[in-house]
Structures are given as structure tokens and as C-alpha cells.
Design a protein around this motif. Structure first.
Motif, PDB file in Angstrom:
ATOM      1  N   PRO A 160      -3.894  -2.991   8.849  1.00 38.76           N
ATOM      2  CA  PRO A 160      -3.367  -4.167   8.149  1.00 38.76           C
ATOM      3  C   PRO A 160      -2.891  -3.807   6.747  1.00 38.76           C
ATOM      4  CG  PRO A 160      -5.496  -4.636   9.168  1.00 38.76           C
ATOM      5  CD  PRO A 160      -5.301  -3.158   9.249  1.00 38.76           C
ATOM      6  N   ALA A 161      -1.812  -4.442   6.315  1.00 37.74           N
ATOM      7  CA  ALA A 161      -1.260  -4.173   4.985  1.00 37.74           C
ATOM      8  C   ALA A 161      -0.791  -5.479   4.363  1.00 37.74           C
ATOM      9  CB  ALA A 161      -0.099  -3.190   5.083  1.00 37.74           C
ATOM     10  N   LYS A 162      -1.217  -5.729   3.144  1.00 40.12           N
ATOM     11  CA  LYS A 162      -0.806  -6.919   2.405  1.00 40.12           C
ATOM     12  C   LYS A 162       0.531  -6.643   1.730  1.00 40.12           C
ATOM     13  CE  LYS A 162      -2.423 -11.028   0.910  1.00 40.12           C
ATOM     14  NZ  LYS A 162      -3.037 -12.048   1.770  1.00 40.12           N
ATOM     15  N   LEU A 163       1.536  -7.448   2.050  1.00 41.58           N
ATOM     16  CA  LEU A 163       2.855  -7.255   1.465  1.00 41.58           C
ATOM     17  C   LEU A 163       2.934  -7.919   0.092  1.00 41.58           C
ATOM     18  CD1 LEU A 163       5.021  -7.928   4.651  1.00 41.58           C
ATOM     19  CD2 LEU A 163       4.066  -5.765   3.831  1.00 41.58           C
ATOM     20  N   ASP A 164       3.911  -7.498  -0.692  1.00 41.33           N
ATOM     21  CA  ASP A 164       4.050  -8.008  -2.064  1.00 41.33           C
ATOM     22  C   ASP A 164       4.251  -9.513  -2.116  1.00 41.33           C
ATOM     23  OD1 ASP A 164       3.725  -5.489  -3.088  1.00 41.33           O
ATOM     24  OD2 ASP A 164       5.866  -5.093  -3.348  1.00 41.33           O
ATOM     25  N   ASP A 165       4.879 -10.073  -1.076  1.00 43.12           N
ATOM     26  CA  ASP A 165       5.130 -11.517  -1.085  1.00 43.12           C
ATOM     27  C   ASP A 165       3.984 -12.322  -0.482  1.00 43.12           C
ATOM     28  OD1 ASP A 165       5.312 -10.964   1.591  1.00 43.12           O
ATOM     29  OD2 ASP A 165       7.431 -11.487   1.797  1.00 43.12           O
ATOM     30  N   GLY A 166       2.858 -11.628  -0.205  1.00 40.17           N
ATOM     31  CA  GLY A 166       1.677 -12.322   0.300  1.00 40.17           C
ATOM     32  C   GLY A 166       1.538 -12.313   1.807  1.00 40.17           C
ATOM     33  N   ARG A 167       2.598 -11.921   2.524  1.00 39.58           N
ATOM     34  CA  ARG A 167       2.513 -11.886   3.982  1.00 39.58           C
ATOM     35  C   ARG A 167       1.664 -10.707   4.445  1.00 39.58           C
ATOM     36  NH1 ARG A 167       7.891 -10.991   6.340  1.00 39.58           N
ATOM     37  NH2 ARG A 167       8.274  -9.901   4.370  1.00 39.58           N
ATOM     38  N   GLU A 168       1.167 -10.830   5.682  1.00 44.98           N
ATOM     39  CA  GLU A 168       0.404  -9.741   6.286  1.00 44.98           C
ATOM     40  C   GLU A 168       1.348  -8.859   7.097  1.00 44.98           C
ATOM     41  OE1 GLU A 168      -2.776  -8.958   5.976  1.00 44.98           O
ATOM     42  OE2 GLU A 168      -3.240 -10.636   4.642  1.00 44.98           O
ATOM     43  N   GLY A 169       1.246  -7.582   6.906  1.00 45.31           N
ATOM     44  CA  GLY A 169       2.010  -6.627   7.696  1.00 45.31           C
ATOM     45  C   GLY A 169       1.086  -5.581   8.275  1.00 45.31           C
TER      46      GLY A 169
END
Length: 202
Positions: A160-169
Motif C-alpha cells: 500500500p502507498a499513500k499518494l500525495d493527493d490522499g488517495r490510496e495506491g
């Protein structure tokens, strides 16, 4: 093209196949190494002295074939218009079928089995997709859908990776950092490429 002929001569010298490679380290298993002078899995050979690491006699030098380079070898042969039924391609395919697995980069030395694993996945996917293969017959005679097996291995390693815009990637990274696979930007690209090859093969 003379440049392509030189490329073909080079990759033949990277294959563990005595019918096309007369270098002293060849053990004739059909797999491939990094260069005619070195296997990143195990073994090296100096053509100037004719000996291996530490002065090993040329008759005792063996370069170990490994997964990522064997898939790269097959793809390179195909790119050079060598056909799938050519003995060089068939010998390499026999090696990958005998070493069909997803937990390690087969052939790598003990303690280094995870090194190059994500590139191994990408090279495998590209090779099988280029060949138009749907299944792989393993050494026990059973057939496996490489696309399902590889997709499961890739999915299992997603992080899991937290994207800069708050979405989960999600991303991928290899705990074995050799060859840059500890960098998520590179590791993730390898597996996106593998997923695209799987998709193209469906």
C-alpha cells in the motif's frame, strides 16, 4: 545487418549451450548468464588468463545460469528473428520450464535468491507473451497457466502507498536492493510492464 550479427554472437556466448558456445565454462544446461565472462549468480572467467576467480583453472570454471538472464536471452533471440523452434531457443525454454517458479530468481546463489526477482518477473512475462504461450509444461509434466501464477505472485508483493493527493495506491519494492530493485520507482515499473504483458496475453 553486421551489428545484429555481432549482437547474436554476443548472446550466443552468454548461453550455456555447447553446440553454439565453445567457451570453457559451458556446462550445457541451456540457460544463460550475464556476459561471456561473468554470471551474476555465481562464477567468472578471464579470457586473457583462461582462469576463473582466484586463479581457478579454466577446466574447473563454471558460470551458473539463472532465471532473469535466461528469459532475457530468449527475448533477445526472438528480437533477432531467431525462431521459437530454433535449438538455441528450445534449449533455453527447457531450462526455464525445469526452473519454473516465483518465490526466487532461480539459479541465484544461496542468500541471494531474491536479487533481481522483479526484473525476472518482467522478463518472464515479456518472453511468454512474445512466444504466444498460454501454459508452461513443467518438468513433472503438469501444465501451468503462467499468467495466473505470475499475477498471484505480483499481487502478493503489492505494498500500500499513500499518494500525495490522499488517495490510496500500491507500489512494489524488493527487500533485496541489488540492481536498483530497492527503489520503488524502478521496481514498480518492472511489475507494471509484467502486468501489461499478462494483459496482452489474455
Amino acid at each position: 545487418d553486421p551489428h545484429m550479427q555481432k549482437a547474436l554472437a554476443f548472446i550466443q556466448r552468454c548461453q550455456n549451450l555447447s553446440s553454439h558456445n565453445k567457451l570453457p565454462w559451458v556446462s550445457n544446461d541451456g540457460g544463460a548468464v550475464y556476459s561471456p565472462e561473468e554470471s551474476k549468480a555465481a562464477g567468472s572467467w578471464d579470457p586473457k588468463t583462461g582462469s576463473g576467480a582466484g586463479g581457478t583453472a579454466s577446466s574447473d570454471v563454471k558460470l551458473t545460469s539463472y532465471g532473469s538472464m535466461t528469459y532475457a536471452l530468449i527475448s533477445s533471440y526472438l528480437a533477432l528473428d531467431i525462431k521459437a523452434d530454433d535449438p538455441r531457443v528450445q534449449a533455453a525454454l527447457a531450462w526455464v520450464k525445469d526452473n519454473y517458479q516465483f518465490e526466487v530468481n532461480p539459479g541465484m546463489a544461496a542468500g541471494k535468491e531474491q536479487e533481481g526477482l522483479l526484473y525476472y518477473y518482467a522478463a518472464m512475462a515479456k518472453t511468454f507473451q512474445t512466444l504466444g504461450m498460454k501454459e508452461v509444461e513443467q518438468k513433472d509434466g503438469k501444465k501451468a497457466d503462467w499468467r495466473a501464477d505470475l499475477f498471484a505472485a505480483i499481487s502478493k508483493r503489492a505494498v500500500p502507498a499513500k499518494l500525495d493527493d490522499g488517495r490510496e495506491g500500491i507500489m512494489w519494492v524488493n527487500s533485496a536492493k541489488r540492481w536498483g530493485e530497492g527503489l520503488p520507482h524502478l521496481a514498480t515499473v518492472y511489475l507494471i510492464k509484467a502486468l501489461k504483458s499478462i494483459h496482452s496475453s489474455l
